[in-house]
Design a protein around this motif. Structure first.
Motif, PDB file in Angstrom:
ATOM      1  N   HIS A   1      80.924  59.178  22.698  1.00  0.00           N
ATOM      2  CA  HIS A   1      81.602  58.586  21.552  1.00  0.00           C
ATOM      3  C   HIS A   1      82.263  59.674  20.706  1.00  0.00           C
ATOM      4  O   HIS A   1      83.423  59.557  20.313  1.00  0.00           O
ATOM      5  CB  HIS A   1      80.594  57.805  20.719  1.00  0.00           C
ATOM      6  N   TYR A   2      81.524  60.743  20.462  1.00  0.00           N
ATOM      7  CA  TYR A   2      82.097  61.831  19.666  1.00  0.00           C
ATOM      8  C   TYR A   2      83.368  62.370  20.324  1.00  0.00           C
ATOM      9  O   TYR A   2      84.405  62.512  19.679  1.00  0.00           O
ATOM     10  CB  TYR A   2      81.083  62.968  19.477  1.00  0.00           C
ATOM     11  N   LEU A   3      83.277  62.667  21.620  1.00  0.00           N
ATOM     12  CA  LEU A   3      84.441  63.254  22.302  1.00  0.00           C
ATOM     13  C   LEU A   3      85.624  62.280  22.326  1.00  0.00           C
ATOM     14  O   LEU A   3      86.776  62.686  22.184  1.00  0.00           O
ATOM     15  CB  LEU A   3      84.052  63.678  23.720  1.00  0.00           C
ATOM     16  N   ASN A   4      85.320  60.991  22.488  1.00  0.00           N
ATOM     17  CA  ASN A   4      86.401  60.014  22.463  1.00  0.00           C
ATOM     18  C   ASN A   4      87.067  59.956  21.097  1.00  0.00           C
ATOM     19  O   ASN A   4      88.296  59.892  20.998  1.00  0.00           O
ATOM     20  CB  ASN A   4      85.870  58.627  22.827  1.00  0.00           C
ATOM     21  N   MET A   5      86.246  59.964  20.057  1.00  0.00           N
ATOM     22  CA  MET A   5      86.805  59.922  18.696  1.00  0.00           C
ATOM     23  C   MET A   5      87.679  61.144  18.435  1.00  0.00           C
ATOM     24  O   MET A   5      88.639  61.092  17.681  1.00  0.00           O
ATOM     25  CB  MET A   5      85.680  59.876  17.651  1.00  0.00           C
ATOM     26  N   MET A   6      87.308  62.272  19.055  1.00  0.00           N
ATOM     27  CA  MET A   6      88.083  63.493  18.858  1.00  0.00           C
ATOM     28  C   MET A   6      89.313  63.527  19.767  1.00  0.00           C
ATOM     29  O   MET A   6      90.052  64.507  19.775  1.00  0.00           O
ATOM     30  CB  MET A   6      87.224  64.727  19.151  1.00  0.00           C
ATOM     31  N   GLY A   7      89.490  62.473  20.539  1.00  0.00           N
ATOM     32  CA  GLY A   7      90.691  62.389  21.367  1.00  0.00           C
ATOM     33  C   GLY A   7      90.625  63.175  22.661  1.00  0.00           C
ATOM     34  O   GLY A   7      91.655  63.594  23.185  1.00  0.00           O
TER      35      GLY A   7
ATOM     36  N   LEU B   1      90.208  54.548  18.925  1.00  0.00           N
ATOM     37  CA  LEU B   1      89.425  53.985  20.021  1.00  0.00           C
ATOM     38  C   LEU B   1      89.809  52.532  20.255  1.00  0.00           C
ATOM     39  O   LEU B   1      89.677  52.022  21.358  1.00  0.00           O
ATOM     40  CB  LEU B   1      87.930  54.062  19.713  1.00  0.00           C
TER      41      LEU B   1
ATOM     42  N   ARG C   1      95.015  58.596  19.654  1.00  0.00           N
ATOM     43  CA  ARG C   1      93.768  59.349  19.532  1.00  0.00           C
ATOM     44  C   ARG C   1      94.031  60.830  19.292  1.00  0.00           C
ATOM     45  O   ARG C   1      95.123  61.320  19.505  1.00  0.00           O
ATOM     46  CB  ARG C   1      92.934  59.173  20.797  1.00  0.00           C
ATOM     47  N   GLY C   2      92.983  61.509  18.823  1.00  0.00           N
ATOM     48  CA  GLY C   2      93.072  62.946  18.649  1.00  0.00           C
ATOM     49  C   GLY C   2      93.743  63.383  17.357  1.00  0.00           C
ATOM     50  O   GLY C   2      94.110  64.545  17.218  1.00  0.00           O
TER      51      GLY C   2
ATOM     52  N   TYR D   1      86.168  64.439  13.342  1.00  0.00           N
ATOM     53  CA  TYR D   1      85.137  63.417  13.163  1.00  0.00           C
ATOM     54  C   TYR D   1      83.750  64.028  13.133  1.00  0.00           C
ATOM     55  O   TYR D   1      83.448  64.948  13.881  1.00  0.00           O
ATOM     56  CB  TYR D   1      85.263  62.427  14.321  1.00  0.00           C
TER      57      TYR D   1
END
Ligand SMILES: Nc1ncnc2c1ncn2[C@@H]1O[C@H](COP(=O)(O)OP(=O)(O)OP(=O)(O)O)[C@@H](O)[C@H]1O
Ligand SMILES: [Mg+2]
Lengths: 260, 244
Positions: free
Chosen positions: A152-158, B51, B70-71, B75
């Motif tokens: 989840h963290y990595l996804n949120m960070m894109g 997301l 995204r990105g 976060y």
């Protein structure tokens, strides 16, 4: 306290030694003939006597084992990665992976020789068939069961899919992958010996066949002990490599153990 | 860096979670979302993080619509979410790594600055909860994106560590103002840290009140005991009580 530490470290050695002593005494006591069951001391002296001849067989088995193990586990790992990246294919292939382990090697091996001849290829296939499975299953599970929180963290960070794989899924799968490798390493020696039974010129398997057909039970046991020793050695090599690659893992475990 | 969220709606199946939510964060501003549990605060973050996309409405970054992209934000989740196989330093650099070349020296500097210099090469399993949150915060701070989204970053900590971390965050933030969108359940935490507070209603969440926090910066340690602080706290409490 001290005794417990020594027992923990060397308990297996004591146990093994104890079994050998009982074996020796029992054979002497009951006067069992050597062709039925030789005493450990006889096996040991036979090992010493036939060492110059036997060593060549051992080397060739080690070579075959290493080659088969490397190819088999690489295939297993690559298969796991591909199935992980393409989850649609995974569900179709997973049962086939399991079925591949239900083919009795003893039956398959002669067929392979008929199809592929006496070269090294059918032997590698036999060892590979034994080795790839534990690695593939362990790696697949390791890749799949990443912590959802980290994902989840990595996804949120894109993070891209590529980054997710290299930075999260692969390192997370390492401990699991090594469990698979340990099993494969242990099996690979047996795999090599079986493959040698079916038409090789040298190897522990060949030595074993010759010994048992001439009722040299002591030599059969030399071969058995050698196989055990090789498996053990191989297992420990993997453990050492694992320690190097997953330092963080053992460290974390040590800490949580000392807390209890 | 200016973020604005304009009339955003989001439902999961038949559950309406966000209903016409509008808010904004200006350059260098510390904005807090305060709302009951399950009201949809994390969902809003997931929308900003790209997301998911809103059912209706838009998210703007510097005037550009970024729905589902995204990105673009940095976060910090509720759990520290450090990668256990990376050293503290490598963890701190992870956010940068995803979009640029990591600045190793800068990472080391920051760890030294927050008293973790000796732990550069340790693994997360060797740190306490508060230390892990510090690492996670530095990781978010070093990430190149301008907006930091912090989702209840201190809620898993014990009361004392939590107070210490709030002071720590204040001191760092007041020195290096970055735009922050912060989620919390704690009225006191919201008042202590933020410039502005949006109070959200029960699900489906909508903004029911916007509060400009008047306390001057740097915020003093005795602030929570002043009459003005207590009055604000009571007011927010009353607003939320009507909701629950
Ligand atoms: N992916 C999803 N699918 C279905 N329902 C979801 C999903 N994500 C969130 N929800 C629902 O949306 C609602 C809001 O959830 P959300 O996590 O945004 O709340 P929150 O305000 O962050 O709560 P908390 O303060 O407890 O963290 C909840 O009722 C939850 O069940
Ligand atoms: Mg939440």
């Amino acid at each position: 306290m001290k005794f417990r530490v020594i027992w923990k470290k060397a308990g297996a050695v004591f146990l093994l030694f104890g079994i050998l002593v009982i074996w020796e005494l029992a054979v002497n006591w009951t006067d069992t003939p050597a062709w039925l069951l030789p005493a450990p001391s006889d096996i040991f002296s036979e090992a010493q006597a036939s060492y110059p001849d036997f060593f060549g067989h051992v080397l060739s088995t080690i070579y075959l084992t290493l080659l088969g193990f490397l190819i088999g586990s690489s295939v297993g790992f690559l298969l796991a990665v591909i199935l992980h990246i393409l989850p649609k294919i995974r569900d179709t292939f997973y049962p086939i992976l399991i079925l591949s382990q239900n083919v009795p090697i003893i039956v398959l091996a002669p067929l392979l020789i008929i199809w592929l001849g006496f070269g090294i290829l059918p032997k590698i296939i036999v060892i590979g068939l034994v080795c790839f499975f534990p690695v593939a299953i362990a790696a697949l599970d390791g890749l799949k069961n990443t912590s959802s929180e980290l994902k989840h963290y990595l996804n949120m960070m894109g993070a891209t899919k590529y980054q997710l794989f290299w930075k999260l899924e692969l390192p997370h799968a390492l401990p699991s992958l090594f469990s698979g490798l340990k099993i494969s390493a242990t099996y690979s020696v047996m795999g090599a010996v079986i493959s040698e039974w079916l038409g090789a010129k040298t190897g522990v398997g060949v030595y074993m066949t010759l010994a048992s057909s001439s009722f040299r039970t002591d030599r059969v046991f030399v071969a058995i002990f050698t196989i055990m020793l090789l498996s053990l050695l191989f297992f420990f090599v993997i453990v050492i490599v694992e320690r190097i690659f997953t330092k963080w893992h053992t460290k974390g475990v040590d800490k949580s153990e000392s807390k209890h | 860096m200016k973020v604005s969220i304009d009339g955003v709606y989001k439902s999961f199946g038949h559950t309406e979670v966000l209903k016409d939510v509008s808010l904004s964060v200006n350059e260098g501003e510390f904005v807090t979302l305060l709302g009951p549990s399950g009201s949809g605060k994390s969902t809003l973050f997931h929308l900003i993080g790209g997301l998911m996309t809103p059912d209706k409405g838009s998210i703007f970054l510097n005037g550009e619509q970024v729905n589902g992209k995204r990105g673009l934000i940095s976060y910090m989740p509720q759990q520290p979410s450090l990668l256990p196989w990376r050293t503290v330093l490598d963890n701190v650099l992870l956010g940068q790594e995803l979009s640029q070349k990591p600045e190793i020296e800068k990472g080391k500097d920051w760890l030294r600055k927050v008293g973790l210099g000796d732990y550069e090469n340790s693994y997360p399993s060797e740190l306490s909860g508060g230390m892990k949150q510090r690492v996670a915060f530095i990781r978010a701070l070093l990430s190149p994106q301008n907006l930091m989204c912090l989702d209840e970053p201190f809620s898993a900590l014990d009361e004392l560590t939590r107070l210490e971390m709030q002071r720590w965050l204040l001191s760092i933030w007041e020195e290096h103002r970055r735009s922050i969108l912060f989620v919390t359940h704690s009225i006191e935490e919201a008042l202590l840290l933020s410039d502005r507070i949006y109070i959200l209603s029960q699900r489906p969440a909508a903004v029911i009140e916007e509060i400009n926090v008047p306390f001057s910066r740097p915020r003093k340690e005795a602030l929570p005991f002043t009459d003005q602080f207590v009055a604000y706290k009571r007011h927010i409490y009353d607003v939320l009580k009507h909701e629950v």
